[in-house]
Design a protein around this motif. Structure first.
Motif, short mmCIF file in Angstrom:
data_model
loop_
_atom_site.label_atom_id
_atom_site.label_comp_id
_atom_site.label_asym_id
_atom_site.label_seq_id
_atom_site.Cartn_x
_atom_site.Cartn_y
_atom_site.Cartn_z
N VAL A 181 -6.36 1.93 7.79
CA VAL A 181 -5.46 0.90 7.27
C VAL A 181 -6.24 -0.33 6.79
O VAL A 181 -7.39 -0.53 7.14
N THR A 182 -5.54 -1.13 6.01
CA THR A 182 -6.10 -2.38 5.50
C THR A 182 -5.59 -3.53 6.37
O THR A 182 -4.39 -3.63 6.63
N HIS A 183 -6.51 -4.37 6.82
CA HIS A 183 -6.17 -5.49 7.69
C HIS A 183 -5.35 -6.53 6.92
O HIS A 183 -4.22 -6.84 7.29
N VAL A 184 -5.96 -7.06 5.86
CA VAL A 184 -5.31 -8.02 4.96
C VAL A 184 -5.38 -7.43 3.57
O VAL A 184 -6.46 -7.13 3.09
N PRO A 185 -4.22 -7.23 2.91
CA PRO A 185 -4.26 -6.59 1.59
C PRO A 185 -4.80 -7.53 0.53
O PRO A 185 -4.83 -8.75 0.72
N THR A 186 -5.18 -6.94 -0.59
CA THR A 186 -5.72 -7.74 -1.68
C THR A 186 -4.62 -8.57 -2.36
O THR A 186 -4.90 -9.55 -3.03
N ASN A 187 -3.35 -8.19 -2.15
CA ASN A 187 -2.26 -8.81 -2.92
C ASN A 187 -1.30 -9.65 -2.09
O ASN A 187 -0.12 -9.73 -2.41
N GLY A 188 -1.79 -10.26 -1.01
CA GLY A 188 -0.87 -11.13 -0.28
C GLY A 188 -1.38 -11.60 1.07
O GLY A 188 -2.41 -11.15 1.56
N GLY A 189 -0.60 -12.48 1.68
CA GLY A 189 -1.01 -13.15 2.91
C GLY A 189 -0.78 -12.37 4.18
O GLY A 189 -1.11 -12.82 5.28
N LEU A 190 -0.23 -11.16 4.05
CA LEU A 190 0.04 -10.31 5.21
C LEU A 190 -1.22 -10.07 6.06
O LEU A 190 -2.29 -9.81 5.52
N VAL A 191 -1.05 -10.13 7.40
CA VAL A 191 -2.12 -9.70 8.30
C VAL A 191 -1.54 -8.56 9.13
O VAL A 191 -0.62 -8.78 9.93
N ARG A 245 -0.70 0.08 -5.17
CA ARG A 245 0.45 0.69 -5.84
C ARG A 245 1.64 0.94 -4.91
O ARG A 245 2.79 0.73 -5.29
N LEU A 246 1.37 1.39 -3.68
CA LEU A 246 2.49 1.71 -2.78
C LEU A 246 3.37 0.49 -2.58
O LEU A 246 4.59 0.55 -2.70
N ASP A 247 2.71 -0.62 -2.28
CA ASP A 247 3.44 -1.85 -1.98
C ASP A 247 4.10 -2.43 -3.23
O ASP A 247 5.28 -2.81 -3.20
N MET A 248 3.38 -2.48 -4.32
CA MET A 248 3.91 -3.09 -5.55
C MET A 248 5.11 -2.29 -6.06
O MET A 248 6.14 -2.86 -6.41
N ASP A 249 4.98 -0.95 -6.10
CA ASP A 249 6.09 -0.10 -6.56
C ASP A 249 7.30 -0.29 -5.64
O ASP A 249 8.43 -0.38 -6.10
N ASP A 250 7.04 -0.31 -4.34
CA ASP A 250 8.11 -0.43 -3.36
C ASP A 250 8.93 -1.70 -3.58
O ASP A 250 10.14 -1.72 -3.38
N ARG A 251 8.25 -2.76 -4.00
CA ARG A 251 8.93 -4.04 -4.20
C ARG A 251 9.30 -4.29 -5.66
O ARG A 251 9.77 -5.38 -6.00
N LEU A 308 7.32 -4.77 -8.16
CA LEU A 308 6.45 -5.79 -8.74
C LEU A 308 5.37 -5.12 -9.59
O LEU A 308 4.87 -4.05 -9.24
N GLU A 309 5.02 -5.77 -10.70
CA GLU A 309 3.91 -5.24 -11.51
C GLU A 309 2.69 -6.13 -11.42
O GLU A 309 1.57 -5.70 -11.64
N GLU A 310 2.93 -7.41 -11.14
CA GLU A 310 1.81 -8.34 -11.06
C GLU A 310 2.23 -9.57 -10.26
O GLU A 310 3.41 -9.92 -10.23
N VAL A 311 1.28 -10.17 -9.60
CA VAL A 311 1.52 -11.42 -8.89
C VAL A 311 0.33 -12.35 -9.14
O VAL A 311 -0.77 -11.88 -9.41
N VAL A 312 0.58 -13.64 -9.08
CA VAL A 312 -0.52 -14.61 -9.15
C VAL A 312 -1.03 -14.78 -7.73
O VAL A 312 -0.25 -14.92 -6.79
N ARG A 313 -2.35 -14.75 -7.58
CA ARG A 313 -2.94 -14.87 -6.24
C ARG A 313 -3.76 -16.15 -6.15
O ARG A 313 -4.71 -16.33 -6.89
N ALA A 314 -3.34 -17.02 -5.23
CA ALA A 314 -4.08 -18.25 -4.95
C ALA A 314 -4.60 -18.13 -3.52
O ALA A 314 -3.81 -18.11 -2.58
N SER A 315 -5.90 -18.03 -3.38
CA SER A 315 -6.47 -17.81 -2.04
C SER A 315 -7.32 -19.02 -1.65
O SER A 315 -8.26 -19.37 -2.35
N VAL A 316 -6.95 -19.65 -0.55
CA VAL A 316 -7.61 -20.89 -0.14
C VAL A 316 -8.79 -20.60 0.79
O VAL A 316 -8.83 -19.57 1.48
N HIS A 317 -9.74 -21.50 0.77
CA HIS A 317 -10.82 -21.44 1.78
C HIS A 317 -10.87 -22.78 2.50
O HIS A 317 -10.16 -23.72 2.15
N TYR A 318 -11.75 -22.86 3.51
CA TYR A 318 -11.74 -24.08 4.32
C TYR A 318 -12.23 -25.30 3.56
O TYR A 318 -11.93 -26.43 3.93
N TYR A 319 -12.96 -25.08 2.46
CA TYR A 319 -13.46 -26.23 1.69
C TYR A 319 -12.45 -26.72 0.66
O TYR A 319 -12.69 -27.73 0.01
#
Ligand code: PLP
Length: 412
Positions: A178-188, A376-382, A384-395
């Protein structure tokens, strides 16, 4: 240093409003990050900005090679190269002989997955959030070995359903992958709870931790995984073309490395070879030592801040960004899960993701677009075809998060 759970709780209680880092810490982190002066970087899940210390480790070694020769430079830097294994072991809580250093997370994951000696009828259990490259490998192995690939559904929060997982495991499950954190969202995903199920079922447990190592305090013993893969360039802030694989010592001999060379094994007689006794049997002889030393410097840098503090900072700042975006009419936050991390994904009604990304880029703000084929599994299920991803870091700063949100608001 890794702290005890009690010390962690005390630290969390005393944590500053910045969520793990004080404003002075953030200023220091930014001063050490040349990119912070040029861009507002919210593409840390793609490749984070390297700190000065990492750039120096890489360039120092390139000059050492230029002035001495590549082999001679590697000999001069031998202690430093060995120390990268110690840093990796400290980072994820294992021993140095359980680490293989490779080119990227996909190669690390491949060496583990394709190293499993599958038999017809074996079951592979995975989750809805699975990464595209991994799923392609499942399909290939299913074809090649008659293995059954089964997707465990999500629970009502959008994380893997632990009840469904517990209900389906049996002795034919060869691996829970399994994937811990997916590439397409904040899920853990609940990695440690999955580990407990895998252990009881006697199944191997392979965790794709590509998006979690470097932003969360990931400990392989706490999680109970047998195999873990991650990359250097994302939340670890290392150079591109670096990655690592953890192989729990007790399962090393249950895997068959899909390829071997004269680093992974020794040619002991005309018709014989012996594999290395450690996880480095999954490496190849040739390596980019400058990049590898950069990875070491990046892991040391993260350990210097403390992964618990980084996790609190990243999680808190992402929550600020998510809340600011959520207030904008027409913006929909697309993150799933009970627990959320530094990745925020969203869509803007009436605006293609590329248009949102371009408008932000025009303001010097970097984000990325995540599309169906990555998950694909998650995007098709919802739907969705595309999402904007903004990923923050501590800086990143609260001001930067605010500017991103204001730019998105101005779109409409
Ligand atoms: C980026 C990513 C990968 C692949 O990492 P590479 O270093 O590009 O091979 C694997 N899994 C997930 C979840 C990712 O986000």
């Amino acid at each position: 240093m890794r702290t005890t759970p009690d010390a962690e709780r005390t630290a969390a209680h005393a944590s500053p409003p910045g969520g793990g880092l004080t404003p002075e810490d953030v200023a220091l982190a930014r001063a050490d990050t040349p990119g912070c002066a040029k861009v507002t970087h919210f593409n840390n899940a793609g490749a984070a900005l390297m700190p000065r210390q990492v750039v120096e480790a890489v360039t120092d070694h390139l000059y050492l090679e230029a002035e001495n020769g590549g082999y001679e430079a590697a000999a001069l830097a031998a202690d430093g190269i060995e120390a990268v294994y110690d840093s990796a072991a400290r980072l994820i809580g294992c021993d140095r002989d359980e680490i293989a250093l490779v080119d990227n997370a996909t190669r690390a994951w491949d060496m583990a997955f394709y190293g499993i000696p599958f038999r017809p009828g074996d079951r592979v259990l995975t989750s809805m959030a699975e990464y595209g490259s991994n799923f392609i490998a499942y399909l290939q192995v299913a074809e090649r070995h008659g293995v059954r690939v089964e997707v465990v559904p999500n629970d009502e929060h959008g994380q893997i359903s632990l009840d469904a997982l517990r209900a389906t495991v049996d002795e034919r499950v060869r691996v829970i992958s399994v994937t811990h954190v997916p590439t397409n969202g904040g899920l853990v995903n609940p990695a440690a709870e999955i580990g407990a199920v895998a252990r009881r079922a006697g199944a191997l447990y392979l965790l794709d931790a590509c998006q979690s190592v470097g932003q969360l305090d990931v400990d392989v013993r706490e999680i109970g995984c047998d195999l873990l893969s991650t990359t250097g360039r994302k939340y670890l802030r290392a150079p591109r073309g670096t990655g690592l694989l953890y192989v729990r010592r007790e399962i090393l001999d249950r895997l068959v490395p899909p390829v071997l060379d004269l680093h992974a094994a020794t040619w002991t007689a005309r018709d014989r070879y012996e594999m290395r006794p450690d996880a480095r049997r999954f490496e190849t002889w040739e390596a980019n030592y400058a990049a590898l030393l950069g990875l070491g410097a990046a892991m040391d840098h993260a350990l210097g801040w403390g992964l618990g503090r980084i996790e609190r900072r990243v999680t808190a700042l992402a929550a600020v960004l998510r809340a600011a975006l959520d207030e904008i009419p027409g913006v929909r936050i697309r993150d799933l899960g009970l627990r959320r991390c530094g990745i925020t994904t969203f869509t803007v009604d009436g605006f293609p993701a590329e248009a949102v990304k371009a408008s932000l880029a025009a303001q010097g703000i970097n984000v990325s677009v995540s599309r169906t084929a990555s998950t694909r599994l998650d995007m098709d299920d919802r739907g969705l075809e595309e999402v904007v991803r903004a990923s923050v870091h501590y800086y990143n700063t609260e001001e930067e998060a605010d500017r991103l949100a204001r730019t998105v608001r101005a779109l409409r």
